[in-house]
Design a protein around this motif. Structure first.
Motif: not given
Length: 122
Positions: A89-91, A68, A115, A95, A111-112, A93
């Motif tokens: 791939i977390e939220s 994250h 991401a 951004c 893929i949250e 990641a």
């Protein structure tokens, strides 16, 4: 593990345990390129958050999870190479990065949301 700074000296590096008891890496913010150790399994929560000097990262095949906000608001990050065994791939990641193109390997299962939010050049 080798990290390169603008002045070619070795930066401070902290290896820590994340919430799943896996090693993650945090480094100071003068890096432009990061060749990451091929023994690292996780790039942890906020590892490189808001590192404006970061331009390129090559994620090795050993990494299975990008945490994250790992590269959140690395506003000059344009080149990312994902290893062939990344599964999650977390939220947030990546951004608000400036990644120009990215190949998502077949290994990625999750893929949250958010991401890649605000990656306007993708």
């Amino acid at each position: 593990m080798l990290f390169v700074k603008k002045d070619n000296s070795t930066p401070n590096c902290v290896i820590n345990q994340d919430e799943n008891d896996e090693e993650s890496t945090s480094v100071e913010s003068t890096l432009t390129s990061i060749p990451i150790s091929d023994s690292l399994k996780t790039i942890g929560f906020c590892s490189f958050r808001q590192d404006d000097n970061l331009i390129e990262v090559i994620i090795p095949n050993s990494v299975t999870r990008i945490g994250h906000d790992a590269f959140y608001e690395c506003t000059n990050l344009t080149n990312v190479t994902l290893g062939n065994f990344v599964k999650e791939i977390e939220s947030g990641a990546f951004c608000d990065c400036r990644i120009k193109n990215l190949i998502i390997p077949d290994s990625v299962e999750i893929i949250e949301n958010h991401a890649f939010v605000d990656c306007k050049e993708l």
